[in-house]
Motif scaffolding. Structure first.
Motif, PDB file in Angstrom:
ATOM      1  N   HIS A   1       4.118   0.449  -6.022  1.00 58.90           N
ATOM      2  CA  HIS A   1       3.485   0.713  -7.313  1.00 58.90           C
ATOM      3  C   HIS A   1       2.978   2.152  -7.361  1.00 58.90           C
ATOM      4  O   HIS A   1       2.698   2.767  -6.337  1.00 58.90           O
TER       5      HIS A   1
ATOM      6  N   ILE B   1       0.010   4.665  -8.336  1.00 56.73           N
ATOM      7  CA  ILE B   1      -1.435   4.762  -8.591  1.00 56.73           C
ATOM      8  C   ILE B   1      -1.731   6.235  -8.838  1.00 56.73           C
ATOM      9  O   ILE B   1      -1.497   7.062  -7.953  1.00 56.73           O
TER      10      ILE B   1
ATOM     11  N   TYR C   1      -8.962   3.896  -7.547  1.00 53.73           N
ATOM     12  CA  TYR C   1      -8.303   2.761  -6.894  1.00 53.73           C
ATOM     13  C   TYR C   1      -9.118   2.278  -5.700  1.00 53.73           C
ATOM     14  O   TYR C   1      -9.438   1.092  -5.572  1.00 53.73           O
TER      15      TYR C   1
ATOM     16  N   ILE D   1      -5.508  -4.625 -14.833  1.00 54.68           N
ATOM     17  CA  ILE D   1      -5.365  -3.260 -15.340  1.00 54.68           C
ATOM     18  C   ILE D   1      -5.559  -3.249 -16.861  1.00 54.68           C
ATOM     19  O   ILE D   1      -4.933  -4.029 -17.581  1.00 54.68           O
TER      20      ILE D   1
ATOM     21  N   SER E   1      -1.983  -6.975 -11.793  1.00 53.43           N
ATOM     22  CA  SER E   1      -1.510  -5.863 -10.955  1.00 53.43           C
ATOM     23  C   SER E   1      -0.810  -6.330  -9.685  1.00 53.43           C
ATOM     24  O   SER E   1      -0.234  -5.516  -8.969  1.00 53.43           O
TER      25      SER E   1
ATOM     26  N   TRP F   1      -2.107   2.959 -13.347  1.00 53.01           N
ATOM     27  CA  TRP F   1      -1.243   2.079 -12.548  1.00 53.01           C
ATOM     28  C   TRP F   1       0.078   1.829 -13.255  1.00 53.01           C
ATOM     29  O   TRP F   1       0.126   1.759 -14.483  1.00 53.01           O
TER      30      TRP F   1
ATOM     31  N   ASP G   1       3.859  -0.476 -12.305  1.00 55.54           N
ATOM     32  CA  ASP G   1       4.550  -1.250 -11.254  1.00 55.54           C
ATOM     33  C   ASP G   1       5.927  -0.673 -10.912  1.00 55.54           C
ATOM     34  O   ASP G   1       6.585  -1.169 -10.012  1.00 55.54           O
TER      35      ASP G   1
END
Lengths: 362, 362
Positions: free
Chosen positions: A115, A117, A123, A146, A200, A273, A275
């Motif tokens: 993922h 960030i 985070y 998120i 998430s 964020w 994915d």
């Protein structure tokens, strides 16, 4: 409070074919810059704990890739799945390893390896808060939600219930329900209503909490995991693991546990964020050339718009003329040209290759 | 009746880039099967006269390609243009060579090297008839008009006037006018009206007829050609050719002579002709896979329609997923992905490459 990150790195990344290959999947690729997504994930987590505490779960076939990309990872921190079995068995296995090494009070921070960030500090701050919540509340599973900035249809959503507490300025909510990837209308309604967050895929819990929840909601799997746990202490471990692990059903932790558990908390967060779920994700995270195409490699684009081009070879030239909404991925042995709205269906190609005995391209 | 075919093979074939390259242009490629288009053209013409009579005009840079593809061509039959200067200078030069070798009565059959002919017998029959007409009628230029089967906008048209005679069952008409490539509406009106034929770019005339017409309509060019002619007999030939030839303007024989000449005849014919002018031509001449895509090479197409794919390398896999109306050409060092409606604009890419000092891809 013993914090033990567990990075899940066993995925195939099929939607990033042909760059992501069965022998070199997505998490090991440097789609986000100079380092691989796995390396970036490990690096981020070293802001939380030293590398000695970080664990990686992956398949035997990726052992050497992990070793070459994370050379300083203690060998005992590499947890090998005999076969890919989705996240529930993966997390269950990791829980048993962490239990043996750190005891039942250890807090597992389970994160995917692939993922994006953007805000590492935010985070880490969120994860720390999650660890505190998992520590304070018995038998509790914590997840990160998120804050959605668009009605995305590619993510599951978490609806929040009442606020439980406030830790480090983070409001922590009880989860009302998990919902599967919605259609656009439903997603838009969630955003209008508020109180919905993207799932998430990050989970924080004590070994004790996750195992007791597995025991309650997936008792057969718990028995399998218990067998594996007991074998860890003697030399039959590998044989037992190879025999027992494949018996577990291929079920996600979301479906197997999270959606059924009584005490699930969610911490809303907004640390940039993504994915990186398919080629189209690159449009969200990379700078667009001329404001329209996302390009990497030796590429000339003329009158072409909203295309994503990823070209490996420096010597090879890719030319786009008058094209729109295409994904073009050029590797040594495969060129994929895919309509952007079909990015989710790249698996169709892989199925086709298997059928035609063209496994060398997988 | 001395018949001397002259094949014009100096083109760059830029619209077939990146398969057609500056060092290996279209006419030398085997786009139509196992043999190159030049080889097919020569082979066809050997049905009319022996190879010893066949002449090829091309640039110095293609001398070795012609030699390797047509190894039995007498070296004296290869006419080298010092520089590409369109068809009028090319045909003028050839006329001077043919005049020296065969005299003014020889009949030149001037044909492009890169066209498709499906019915060779019908083609030869038409050419023979054209030769007879050129032989019988003094000071006459003969051309072949192709019966149009669709309102094509990629061809010039020839409108016929009154019928002049009948030879070998072919009606021969006086040409009323040549018209440039029309728009679709105009082309459709031509087909409805009748009496319009596609300009095939094939010309048949005696050396005397074409030279006297050049003398009348392009007197400066005639003087240049005369200088070249005179130099043929002595050792200064190459120096004179290299000096004089570039002075001639780059003009087509259509524009320079045919449209202005008094006595132009046309023989309508229908022998399955295509000028293979761009990648989209392949849709007309090749069998479509699943009735929709035209594919050559190691290609998988899924839910893709009306695409043209040409892939050189056996080992490399090209995958199309959900694409429509694309041209995809994959070579060792270039992959072109082009919207089909932009096939005529591939030259834009070449201009761009020149601008960026990327000549190696030309």
């Amino acid at each position: 409070m013993k914090i033990v990150p567990v990075i899940m790195a066993g995925g195939r990344g099929e939607r990033f074919w042909p760059k992501s290959r069965i022998k070199f999947p997505k998490q090991f690729l440097n789609l986000l810059g100079q380092q691989s997504m796995l390396q970036l994930t490990v690096q981020r987590l070293t802001g939380l704990v030293p590398l000695e505490n970080i664990h990686i779960v992956t398949g035997e076939e990726y052992r050497s890739l992990v070793n070459s990309q994370i050379p300083d990872l203690p060998s005992d921190n590499l947890i090998i799945e005999p076969i890919g079995r989705n996240t529930a068995p993966c997390i269950g296995l990791a829980a048993m390893v962490v239990k043996r090494k750190y005891g039942e009070d250890a807090i597992m921070v389970v994160v995917p390896s692939d993922h994006l960030i953007e805000d590492s500090i935010g985070y880490l701050d969120t994860l720390k808060t999650a660890c505190e919540a998992a520590y304070v509340y018995d038998d509790t599973l914590v997840t990160i939600g998120i804050t959605p900035n668009e009605p995305a249809t590619g993510y599951g959503y978490i609806q929040i219930d009442k606020v439980i507490t406030q830790i480090n300025k983070h409001s922590i909510y009880k989860v009302k329900r998990f919902v599967e990837k919605p259609d656009y209308e439903t997603a838009a309604a969630y955003l209008r209503a508020g109180g919905y967050y993207w799932n998430s895929g990050m989970f924080i819990f004590t070994v004790d909490s996750i195992l007791s929840n597995i025991k309650t909601h997936m008792p057969d799997m718990y028995k399998n995991l218990q067998e594996i746990y007991l074998a860890q202490h003697n030399e039959t471990y590998e044989r037992v693991l190879n025999y027992v692990y494949p018996q577990m059903p291929s079920i996600s932790i979301d479906y197997g546990v999270m959606e059924k558990a009584d005490q699930v908390l969610v911490i809303p967060a907004d640390f940039g964020w993504d994915d990186i779920g398919s080629w189209t994700s690159l449009e969200r995270i990379r700078t667009k050339k001329d404001g329209t195409n996302v390009i990497r490699g030796n590429v000339i684009s003329l009158d072409s718009h909203r295309c994503i081009v990823e070209a490996d070879c420096e010597e090879k030239l890719i030319v786009l003329l008058g094209t729109e909404d295409l994904i073009v991925v050029d590797t040594d042995d495969v060129t994929l040209i895919c309509s952007k709205d079909r990015a989710q269906e790249i698996k169709m190609v892989l199925d086709n290759l298997k059928k035609c005995n063209q496994e060398r391209y997988l």
